[in-house]
Structures are given as structure tokens and as C-alpha cells.
Design a protein around this motif. Structure first.
Motif, PDB file in Angstrom:
ATOM      1  N   GLU A  37      -3.993 -48.469  34.107  1.00  0.00           N
ATOM      2  CA  GLU A  37      -2.517 -48.207  34.094  1.00  0.00           C
ATOM      3  C   GLU A  37      -2.165 -47.132  33.383  1.00  0.00           C
ATOM      4  N   ALA A  38      -2.516 -47.316  32.279  1.00  0.00           N
ATOM      5  CA  ALA A  38      -2.601 -46.321  31.065  1.00  0.00           C
ATOM      6  C   ALA A  38      -3.665 -46.504  30.142  1.00  0.00           C
ATOM      7  N   PRO A  39      -3.700 -45.426  29.583  1.00  0.00           N
ATOM      8  CA  PRO A  39      -5.694 -45.434  28.687  1.00  0.00           C
ATOM      9  C   PRO A  39      -4.718 -45.967  27.822  1.00  0.00           C
ATOM     10  N   TRP A  40      -6.624 -46.282  26.733  1.00  0.00           N
ATOM     11  CA  TRP A  40      -6.830 -47.541  25.859  1.00  0.00           C
ATOM     12  C   TRP A  40      -6.962 -46.393  25.003  1.00  0.00           C
ATOM     13  N   GLY A  41      -7.345 -46.805  23.782  1.00  0.00           N
ATOM     14  CA  GLY A  41      -8.567 -46.318  22.611  1.00  0.00           C
ATOM     15  C   GLY A  41      -9.933 -46.957  23.258  1.00  0.00           C
ATOM     16  N   ASP A  42     -11.238 -46.321  22.737  1.00  0.00           N
ATOM     17  CA  ASP A  42     -11.840 -46.602  22.348  1.00  0.00           C
ATOM     18  C   ASP A  42     -12.213 -48.042  21.444  1.00  0.00           C
ATOM     19  N   ALA A  43     -11.733 -48.150  20.893  1.00  0.00           N
ATOM     20  CA  ALA A  43     -11.780 -49.634  20.305  1.00  0.00           C
ATOM     21  C   ALA A  43     -11.686 -51.147  20.800  1.00  0.00           C
ATOM     22  N   ASP A  44     -10.599 -50.651  22.430  1.00  0.00           N
ATOM     23  CA  ASP A  44     -10.292 -51.488  22.669  1.00  0.00           C
ATOM     24  C   ASP A  44     -10.572 -51.766  24.282  1.00  0.00           C
ATOM     25  N   ARG A  45     -11.657 -50.698  24.381  1.00  0.00           N
ATOM     26  CA  ARG A  45     -12.184 -50.729  25.836  1.00  0.00           C
ATOM     27  C   ARG A  45     -12.751 -52.408  26.023  1.00  0.00           C
ATOM     28  N   PRO A  46     -12.105 -52.385  27.906  1.00  0.00           N
ATOM     29  CA  PRO A  46     -12.350 -54.185  28.246  1.00  0.00           C
ATOM     30  C   PRO A  46     -14.582 -53.388  28.265  1.00  0.00           C
ATOM     31  N   CYS A  76     -22.267 -38.262  23.949  1.00  0.00           N
ATOM     32  CA  CYS A  76     -21.627 -39.264  24.170  1.00  0.00           C
ATOM     33  C   CYS A  76     -21.276 -40.776  23.932  1.00  0.00           C
ATOM     34  N   GLY A  77     -22.661 -41.712  23.464  1.00  0.00           N
ATOM     35  CA  GLY A  77     -22.715 -43.135  23.402  1.00  0.00           C
ATOM     36  C   GLY A  77     -22.063 -42.830  21.758  1.00  0.00           C
ATOM     37  N   LEU A  78     -21.199 -44.222  22.314  1.00  0.00           N
ATOM     38  CA  LEU A  78     -20.470 -44.813  21.275  1.00  0.00           C
ATOM     39  C   LEU A  78     -21.446 -45.742  20.216  1.00  0.00           C
ATOM     40  N   GLY A  79     -22.229 -46.109  20.828  1.00  0.00           N
ATOM     41  CA  GLY A  79     -23.018 -46.872  20.486  1.00  0.00           C
ATOM     42  C   GLY A  79     -24.120 -46.657  20.119  1.00  0.00           C
ATOM     43  N   SER A  80     -24.102 -45.593  20.285  1.00  0.00           N
ATOM     44  CA  SER A  80     -25.873 -45.061  19.364  1.00  0.00           C
ATOM     45  C   SER A  80     -25.287 -44.539  18.063  1.00  0.00           C
ATOM     46  N   ASN A  81     -26.098 -44.136  17.195  1.00  0.00           N
ATOM     47  CA  ASN A  81     -26.483 -44.301  15.830  1.00  0.00           C
ATOM     48  C   ASN A  81     -26.265 -42.621  15.355  1.00  0.00           C
ATOM     49  N   ASP A  82     -25.842 -41.912  15.855  1.00  0.00           N
ATOM     50  CA  ASP A  82     -25.051 -41.054  15.919  1.00  0.00           C
ATOM     51  C   ASP A  82     -23.493 -40.909  15.118  1.00  0.00           C
ATOM     52  N   ASP A  83     -23.232 -39.553  14.059  1.00  0.00           N
ATOM     53  CA  ASP A  83     -22.647 -39.873  13.164  1.00  0.00           C
ATOM     54  C   ASP A  83     -20.697 -39.591  14.370  1.00  0.00           C
ATOM     55  N   PRO A  84     -20.434 -40.524  14.333  1.00  0.00           N
ATOM     56  CA  PRO A  84     -18.865 -40.488  15.369  1.00  0.00           C
ATOM     57  C   PRO A  84     -18.296 -39.648  15.472  1.00  0.00           C
ATOM     58  N   ALA A  85     -18.390 -38.954  14.233  1.00  0.00           N
ATOM     59  CA  ALA A  85     -17.529 -37.906  14.489  1.00  0.00           C
ATOM     60  C   ALA A  85     -18.100 -36.890  14.783  1.00  0.00           C
ATOM     61  N   LEU A  86     -19.093 -36.714  15.633  1.00  0.00           N
ATOM     62  CA  LEU A  86     -20.133 -36.215  16.782  1.00  0.00           C
ATOM     63  C   LEU A  86     -19.693 -36.248  17.297  1.00  0.00           C
ATOM     64  N   VAL A  87     -19.793 -37.780  18.211  1.00  0.00           N
ATOM     65  CA  VAL A  87     -19.680 -38.454  18.481  1.00  0.00           C
ATOM     66  C   VAL A  87     -18.685 -38.330  19.364  1.00  0.00           C
ATOM     67  N   ALA A  88     -17.228 -38.192  18.425  1.00  0.00           N
ATOM     68  CA  ALA A  88     -16.120 -38.041  18.744  1.00  0.00           C
ATOM     69  C   ALA A  88     -15.644 -36.356  19.770  1.00  0.00           C
ATOM     70  N   GLU A  89     -16.500 -35.509  19.424  1.00  0.00           N
ATOM     71  CA  GLU A  89     -16.604 -34.280  19.394  1.00  0.00           C
ATOM     72  C   GLU A  89     -17.148 -33.687  20.373  1.00  0.00           C
ATOM     73  N   ASN A  90     -18.276 -34.729  21.082  1.00  0.00           N
ATOM     74  CA  ASN A  90     -18.488 -34.741  22.520  1.00  0.00           C
ATOM     75  C   ASN A  90     -17.902 -34.780  23.036  1.00  0.00           C
ATOM     76  N   ARG A  91     -17.054 -35.800  22.894  1.00  0.00           N
ATOM     77  CA  ARG A  91     -16.619 -36.506  24.242  1.00  0.00           C
ATOM     78  C   ARG A  91     -15.814 -35.597  24.550  1.00  0.00           C
ATOM     79  N   ARG A  92     -15.107 -35.179  22.666  1.00  0.00           N
ATOM     80  CA  ARG A  92     -13.390 -34.110  23.733  1.00  0.00           C
ATOM     81  C   ARG A  92     -14.359 -33.277  24.896  1.00  0.00           C
ATOM     82  N   ARG A  93     -15.039 -32.275  23.893  1.00  0.00           N
ATOM     83  CA  ARG A  93     -16.153 -31.413  24.921  1.00  0.00           C
ATOM     84  C   ARG A  93     -16.208 -31.714  26.632  1.00  0.00           C
ATOM     85  N   ALA A  94     -16.462 -32.601  26.154  1.00  0.00           N
ATOM     86  CA  ALA A  94     -16.960 -33.769  27.434  1.00  0.00           C
ATOM     87  C   ALA A  94     -15.528 -33.064  28.663  1.00  0.00           C
ATOM     88  N   ALA A  95     -14.578 -34.316  28.223  1.00  0.00           N
ATOM     89  CA  ALA A  95     -13.342 -33.803  28.295  1.00  0.00           C
ATOM     90  C   ALA A  95     -12.513 -32.978  29.074  1.00  0.00           C
TER      91      ALA A  95
END
Length: 239
Positions: free
Chosen positions: A58-67, A15-34
Motif C-alpha cells: 500500500e506504501a513503499p517500505w525501506g530495505d531494512a523493513d522488508r517483510p 542487486c542482492g541485499l544479502g550478498s557480500n558485495d559492498d552495500p553502497a555498490l548494491v544500492a547504486e545497482n538497485r538505483r540504476r535498475a529501478a
């Protein structure tokens, strides 16, 4: 969650957004985990920097907007807080009565810097009570696997001489640090009465967990991250 049950190489749940894994695979893994925790709920995380900084959601943000921070808290139902780890300690906290939850990424820098204290303080600001907070410390590197140097040891002793109890000798008199026990002690010192530590070593339990240190020792180019998730169900989900 560990490394099993995903779509990355070998069926890994990376589920690592910062890994070298295919972003599409990471996104699917994160979807499954959630989805395994709260189907259709947004998964919210932070850009982890080994700090003691905590943000309120207070409200969800996207992965690109993570503080940039290392902990999150919320009192909003239907939002999943997430922390990524690969040897650091994930800490999940909840006051079920007040309806406030938190998640913290406690590497050694964040742990000694007070990331769990900051998370608890943020939960209290949202209405949690310290005597009602329960915490769990998830899989992290164990003391037998966590060899450090003398400067590391001295930093902890300079902070508190009593921290010597979290170190043991190892081969060649190299100290070994008990990260899990230290995090548990910080939680207890902050007033959290209910603390459960899983006692699972990410370094040695290779078939279940990713480990940055194991990957480094093997000279591997990349490593996966497991995710720890907590959230408050909506009224509809409670029915």
C-alpha cells in the motif's frame, strides 16, 4: 535484468541485499535498475524465504523493513515491485485494465507450495480479473542444468503424479527438473491465459546472469542476484 551494466566488480549489476558485495555498490545497482524501469520510483522488495507468502503493498517500505515473503502485489501507481533471483524463477504478472501488478519468487519450494497461486489470489482481491492477467517467467535455471535427487522427484510425484512430465533422465539416471515449465503449468492451471516464458538458462548463460548453482559448483564464496521489476506508472508518467 541480468548482470550487466552495474558498478560491482566487473561491471556487474548485483542487486542482492544479502550478498557480500559492498552495500553502497548494491544500492547504486538497485538505483540504476529501478531508474531503467521508472525513474525516481521507490523499489520495494521482500526478505525472500522460499515460501508461498504474498504481501500487498500500500506504501513503499525501506530495505531494512522488508517483510518475510516471496511475492508482492499492488494497485498503487508509482511503486516498483522487485524480486531477486539467481536460478529461481522470477514471475511478473499484470492486469493492465484493472491496474494491478504482482511479482513472485518461485524457487522449487515456493513453486510447489503455490506462490504463484497466492500472488494471483492477492491480485484478484485488488480487483484484477483472471482472464485479464498476463504473466512472464524470467531467466531461471534450465532443465539440462537442474539435476536433483530421487527424494526431490518423489516429493513432486506425491503432490501430483502428473508432475512426472517435468522430469527427464540425466547422467547416471539422475532426474533433471524443468522449473520453468512447472511454473508455466501452475500459472495456466490457475487460469492465466497469457504466459510468456523467456527460456533463458541462468546457469549456462554466464555472461548475462548470476547463478547460485554455478557458484556452488565452483566453490565460490558468494554470488550475485539479478532483479526483476514491475510497476504501474502514475498519471503524470502516462502523459
Amino acid at each position: 535484468m541480468g548482470r550487466r551494466g552495474g558498478v560491482s566488480a566487473g561491471g556487474d549489476l548485483n542487486c542482492g541485499l544479502g550478498s557480500n558485495d559492498d552495500p553502497a555498490l548494491v544500492a547504486e545497482n538497485r538505483r540504476r535498475a529501478a531508474g531503467a524501469v521508472m525513474p525516481e520510483a521507490p523499489l520495494v522488495g521482500v526478505y525472500q524465504i522460499h515460501s508461498a507468502d504474498c504481501v500487498a503493498v500500500e506504501a513503499p517500505w525501506g530495505d531494512a523493513d522488508r517483510p518475510r515473503a516471496d511475492a508482492l502485489v499492488t494497485d498503487r501507481p508509482g511503486v516498483l515491485l522487485s524480486i531477486l533471483t539467481a536460478d529461481c524463477a522470477p514471475v511478473l504478472l499484470a492486469d493492465a485494465e484493472a491496474g494491478v501488478v504482482g511479482a513472485a519468487h518461485a524457487g522449487w519450494r515456493g513453486a510447489i507450495g503455490g506462490v504463484t497461486d497466492a500472488t494471483i489470489a492477492a491480485m484478484l482481491r485488488l480487483g484484477a480479473r483472471i482472464d485479464h492477467i498476463a504473466a512472464a517467467v524470467g531467466p531461471c535455471i534450465a532443465q539440462r542444468s537442474y539435476e536433483v535427487d530421487q527424494d526431490f522427484l518423489e516429493r513432486f510425484l506425491d503432490d501430483d503424479a502428473g508432475n512426472d512430465r517435468f522430469f527427464a533422465g540425466g547422467p547416471g539416471d539422475r532426474p533433471h527438473f524443468d522449473l520453468e515449465a512447472y511454473v508455466v503449468a501452475r500459472l495456466a492451471a490457475a487460469g492465466v491465459r497469457q504466459v510468456e516464458a523467456l527460456g533463458l538458462d541462468t546457469y549456462h548463460v554466464e555472461d548475462r546472469f548470476f547463478s547460485f548453482r554455478r557458484a556452488t559448483h565452483r566453490g565460490e564464496a558468494d554470488y550475485g542476484r539479478q532483479v526483476s521489476i514491475i510497476g504501474l506508472p502514475t498519471a503524470q508518467q502516462n502523459r
